[in-house]
Design a protein around this motif. Structure first.
Motif, PDB file in Angstrom:
ATOM      1  N   SER A 190     139.206 -39.210  -7.569  1.00  0.00           N
ATOM      2  CA  SER A 190     140.652 -39.144  -7.453  1.00  0.00           C
ATOM      3  C   SER A 190     141.124 -37.741  -7.818  1.00  0.00           C
ATOM      4  O   SER A 190     140.400 -36.958  -8.438  1.00  0.00           O
ATOM      5  N   ARG A 191     142.356 -37.460  -7.424  1.00  0.00           N
ATOM      6  CA  ARG A 191     142.924 -36.138  -7.717  1.00  0.00           C
ATOM      7  C   ARG A 191     144.423 -36.263  -7.886  1.00  0.00           C
ATOM      8  O   ARG A 191     145.037 -37.264  -7.506  1.00  0.00           O
ATOM      9  N   ASP A 192     145.025 -35.244  -8.459  1.00  0.00           N
ATOM     10  CA  ASP A 192     146.471 -35.225  -8.625  1.00  0.00           C
ATOM     11  C   ASP A 192     147.155 -35.188  -7.263  1.00  0.00           C
ATOM     12  O   ASP A 192     146.680 -34.543  -6.320  1.00  0.00           O
ATOM     13  N   LEU A 193     148.294 -35.881  -7.162  1.00  0.00           N
ATOM     14  CA  LEU A 193     149.061 -35.835  -5.915  1.00  0.00           C
ATOM     15  C   LEU A 193     149.573 -34.424  -5.651  1.00  0.00           C
ATOM     16  O   LEU A 193     149.448 -33.903  -4.541  1.00  0.00           O
ATOM     17  N   LEU A 194     150.154 -33.807  -6.668  1.00  0.00           N
ATOM     18  CA  LEU A 194     150.717 -32.476  -6.500  1.00  0.00           C
ATOM     19  C   LEU A 194     149.656 -31.411  -6.699  1.00  0.00           C
ATOM     20  O   LEU A 194     148.784 -31.533  -7.574  1.00  0.00           O
ATOM     21  N   PRO A 215     148.409 -27.612  -7.882  1.00  0.00           N
ATOM     22  CA  PRO A 215     148.812 -26.806  -9.036  1.00  0.00           C
ATOM     23  C   PRO A 215     150.083 -25.993  -8.777  1.00  0.00           C
ATOM     24  O   PRO A 215     150.931 -25.862  -9.668  1.00  0.00           O
ATOM     25  N   MET A 216     150.246 -25.463  -7.562  1.00  0.00           N
ATOM     26  CA  MET A 216     151.446 -24.692  -7.245  1.00  0.00           C
ATOM     27  C   MET A 216     152.683 -25.583  -7.246  1.00  0.00           C
ATOM     28  O   MET A 216     153.740 -25.202  -7.770  1.00  0.00           O
ATOM     29  N   GLN A 217     152.563 -26.791  -6.657  1.00  0.00           N
ATOM     30  CA  GLN A 217     153.705 -27.709  -6.622  1.00  0.00           C
ATOM     31  C   GLN A 217     154.080 -28.172  -8.026  1.00  0.00           C
ATOM     32  O   GLN A 217     155.263 -28.238  -8.371  1.00  0.00           O
ATOM     33  N   GLU A 218     153.081 -28.503  -8.841  1.00  0.00           N
ATOM     34  CA  GLU A 218     153.370 -28.942 -10.207  1.00  0.00           C
ATOM     35  C   GLU A 218     154.034 -27.824 -11.011  1.00  0.00           C
ATOM     36  O   GLU A 218     154.907 -28.080 -11.843  1.00  0.00           O
ATOM     37  N   LYS A 219     153.645 -26.600 -10.749  1.00  0.00           N
ATOM     38  CA  LYS A 219     154.237 -25.459 -11.436  1.00  0.00           C
ATOM     39  C   LYS A 219     155.714 -25.311 -11.090  1.00  0.00           C
ATOM     40  O   LYS A 219     156.489 -24.754 -11.867  1.00  0.00           O
ATOM     41  N   GLN A 220     156.129 -25.835  -9.931  1.00  0.00           N
ATOM     42  CA  GLN A 220     157.520 -25.709  -9.499  1.00  0.00           C
ATOM     43  C   GLN A 220     158.454 -26.727 -10.158  1.00  0.00           C
ATOM     44  O   GLN A 220     159.673 -26.539 -10.142  1.00  0.00           O
ATOM     45  N   LEU A 221     157.909 -27.806 -10.725  1.00  0.00           N
ATOM     46  CA  LEU A 221     158.764 -28.867 -11.260  1.00  0.00           C
ATOM     47  C   LEU A 221     159.763 -28.364 -12.309  1.00  0.00           C
ATOM     48  O   LEU A 221     160.937 -28.743 -12.268  1.00  0.00           O
ATOM     49  N   PRO A 222     159.369 -27.518 -13.275  1.00  0.00           N
ATOM     50  CA  PRO A 222     160.369 -27.020 -14.233  1.00  0.00           C
ATOM     51  C   PRO A 222     161.399 -26.087 -13.601  1.00  0.00           C
ATOM     52  O   PRO A 222     162.424 -25.797 -14.230  1.00  0.00           O
ATOM     53  N   ARG A 223     161.136 -25.625 -12.374  1.00  0.00           N
ATOM     54  CA  ARG A 223     162.037 -24.682 -11.713  1.00  0.00           C
ATOM     55  C   ARG A 223     162.928 -25.352 -10.671  1.00  0.00           C
ATOM     56  O   ARG A 223     163.635 -24.672  -9.922  1.00  0.00           O
ATOM     57  N   LEU A 224     162.883 -26.675 -10.605  1.00  0.00           N
ATOM     58  CA  LEU A 224     163.677 -27.384  -9.600  1.00  0.00           C
ATOM     59  C   LEU A 224     165.166 -27.079  -9.751  1.00  0.00           C
ATOM     60  O   LEU A 224     165.705 -27.065 -10.852  1.00  0.00           O
ATOM     61  N   GLU A 225     165.821 -26.883  -8.601  1.00  0.00           N
ATOM     62  CA  GLU A 225     167.264 -26.665  -8.574  1.00  0.00           C
ATOM     63  C   GLU A 225     168.003 -27.811  -7.900  1.00  0.00           C
ATOM     64  O   GLU A 225     169.188 -28.010  -8.145  1.00  0.00           O
ATOM     65  N   ARG A 240     154.515 -36.114 -11.416  1.00  0.00           N
ATOM     66  CA  ARG A 240     153.486 -35.339 -12.112  1.00  0.00           C
ATOM     67  C   ARG A 240     152.239 -36.182 -12.388  1.00  0.00           C
ATOM     68  O   ARG A 240     151.120 -35.675 -12.380  1.00  0.00           O
ATOM     69  N   GLY A 241     152.414 -37.465 -12.638  1.00  0.00           N
ATOM     70  CA  GLY A 241     151.296 -38.307 -13.045  1.00  0.00           C
ATOM     71  C   GLY A 241     150.602 -39.046 -11.921  1.00  0.00           C
ATOM     72  O   GLY A 241     149.562 -39.665 -12.144  1.00  0.00           O
ATOM     73  N   ALA A 242     151.159 -38.989 -10.701  1.00  0.00           N
ATOM     74  CA  ALA A 242     150.563 -39.737  -9.586  1.00  0.00           C
ATOM     75  C   ALA A 242     149.223 -39.128  -9.193  1.00  0.00           C
ATOM     76  O   ALA A 242     149.053 -37.908  -9.157  1.00  0.00           O
ATOM     77  N   ARG A 243     148.271 -40.011  -8.868  1.00  0.00           N
ATOM     78  CA  ARG A 243     146.944 -39.560  -8.455  1.00  0.00           C
ATOM     79  C   ARG A 243     146.562 -40.210  -7.122  1.00  0.00           C
ATOM     80  O   ARG A 243     146.858 -41.392  -6.884  1.00  0.00           O
TER      81      ARG A 243
END
Length: 327
Positions: free
Chosen positions: A34-38, A40-50, A93-96
């Protein structure tokens, strides 16, 4: 012959240990596959969401950043329920991904992954200054759910489903006032015709309010009605919200004041506008003691008016004849 039970026990133990190790090995293989849905680049964007857009069928809610705080776009940026927003980001963030399915777009409709006015597919669109991306959630499969990224035909099976509302009302932080009853020291209700009710307590820490001027013998048994009037204000959850500038406000039908032992002061008013009732927080002075101030939550932003229901109005709009019941 006497050693047979011992030999049998040793063999059984060895078999059970082997089975346990095999099951752990299989679980480990699943974890590794299994792997993360997002990414690394997409997960890095979560705190920057507008901006976040949620759409299912004809239902849609849009969330955006306003001066560093999340608000509901359709309601002029009124604050978002932080718990609901946190649940959405945690789910992303937690979906796999546990399995890749078809990449044939002809199967999307059957799998609930085709976005249309009559579709139950949930589309979550995310925008940051650097990247736009999103996920479409389709049919559930066992304990998981089928998804695909927007603009990507590959269908993925996630380890857990996402269930979330696309109604703007469900996203509004409508818990407007939260003041513990034990903190209330006095209250004053003034009706438009001049009738005034003043309430206080015998001592700090008491729960029940008393109607000033009422004999002690008449207070007993009426605490429920007296308290319910004030509780309707200090534990207020609104039904909706609007900008005050969008309402035609006249003289209120009721003015309310509450003070606390810690020095907080709340002034509010109730308005009847064409059969709908709106509560305004006219003034709020925070508590003096920091420890007690943390217990008092009041959205006193002067931009907003809060719609309340008939049941809430009935509790707020009490008169002395309503709260002093015959023994």
């Amino acid at each position: 012959m006497r050693n047979k039970p011992l030999i049998f026990t040793v063999i059984l133990t060895a078999v059970l240990v082997a089975l346990a190790l095999n099951m752990r090995g299989q679980d480990r293989v699943v974890d590794l596959s299994s792997r993360d849905l997002l990414s690394p680049m997409q997960e890095k964007q979560l705190p920057r969401l507008e901006r976040i857009s949620l759409m299912r069928g004809e239902g849609q809610v849009e969330l955006a950043q306003y001066d560093g705080n999340w608000g509901v776009v359709s309601h002029a940026g009124f604050p978002v329920q932080q718990e609901r927003l946190a649940a959405l980001l945690h789910a992303l963030r937690g979906a796999r991904v546990v399995e890749e399915k078809t990449s044939n777009p002809e199967h999307h409709a059957r799998l609930g992954l085709e976005v249309a006015a009559d579709s139950e597919a949930l589309q979550v669109s995310l925008h940051t200054p650097e990247l736009d991306f999103g996920v479409i959630y389709g049919n559930r499969v066992g304990n998981g759910q089928l998804v695909r990224f927007i603009d990507d035909d590959q269908v993925l099976l996630l380890n857990r489903p996402l269930s979330i509302s696309v109604s703007p009302l469900d996203w509004l932080a409508l818990n407007v006032i939260d003041i513990p009853m034990q903190q209330v020291a006095t209250a004053r209700w003034t009706h438009a015709d001049g009738e005034t009710l003043e309430l206080d307590k015998r001592a700090e820490g008491d729960y029940n309010l008393r109607l000033v001027g009422l004999e002690d013998g008449q207070q007993g048994g009426n605490e429920r009605w007296i308290n319910s009037m004030v509780l309707a204000l200090i534990n207020l959850t609104a039904q909706n919200v609007a900008l005050r500038e969008d309402l035609v406000l006249a003289e209120p039908m009721l003015r309310m004041q509450v003070t606390t032992w810690s020095g907080a002061e709340l002034a509010a008013s109730l308005h009847d506008i064409e059969g709908r009732y709106w509560l305004l927080i006219d003034d709020y002075k925070a508590a003096e003691a920091d420890a007690e101030a943390d217990q008092l939550q009041v959205n006193a932003n002067p931009r907003w008016a809060y719609q309340v229901g008939i049941g809430q109005v009935e509790n707020l709009n009490k008169r002395q004849a309503d709260i002093v019941r015959a023994q």
